[in-house]
Design an enzyme around this catalytic site. Structure first.
Site, short mmCIF file in Angstrom:
data_model
loop_
_atom_site.label_atom_id
_atom_site.label_comp_id
_atom_site.label_asym_id
_atom_site.label_seq_id
_atom_site.Cartn_x
_atom_site.Cartn_y
_atom_site.Cartn_z
N CYS A 201 17.13 -23.00 -10.39
CA CYS A 201 16.17 -23.89 -10.97
C CYS A 201 14.61 -23.53 -10.23
CB CYS A 201 16.41 -25.34 -10.32
SG CYS A 201 17.73 -25.70 -11.45
N GLY A 202 14.45 -22.65 -9.14
CA GLY A 202 13.23 -22.59 -8.55
C GLY A 202 12.73 -21.36 -8.87
#
Length: 107
Positions: free
Chosen positions: A88-89
């Protein structure tokens, strides 16, 4: 210090995993988004010095999908590209990598 700019951005349509885009590879979607970003910026692909891409679920797509996308969008083979994959990052890490290379923003 060399001036660096982000001239444009584009993204693909949002869908669900295994949905409408299941037969379209992430590379194909990325090429479409990259071409649109280049078009919106009113620049030519050779004006881009480096490509960074935050991506997730890239298994089976080959090495360095950022490079595949850059080449598919017409960016010259001499220009580097880097894929960042930390789930997600990834997008945020791509931005941080760019900021680390260019220094803090000045107002």
């Amino acid at each position: 210090m060399r001036e660096v700019v982000i001239a444009s951005a584009a993204r693909t349509a949002v869908g669900s995993f295994g949905g409408a885009f299941k037969s379209v590879s992430a590379v194909e979607l990325g090429v479409t988004a990259a071409k649109e970003a280049i078009k919106r910026a009113n620049i030519t692909p050779d004006m881009i010095d480096e490509s960074l891409l935050g991506g997730v679920l890239t298994a089976g797509l080959g090495q360095n999908i950022a490079r595949q996308i850059a080449l598919g969008a017409g960016i010259p083979v001499e220009k580097p590209a880097m894929t960042i994959n930390i789930v997600c990052g990834s997008g945020l890490r791509s931005w941080r990598a760019l900021r680390t290379r260019t220094g803090p923003r000045r107002r």
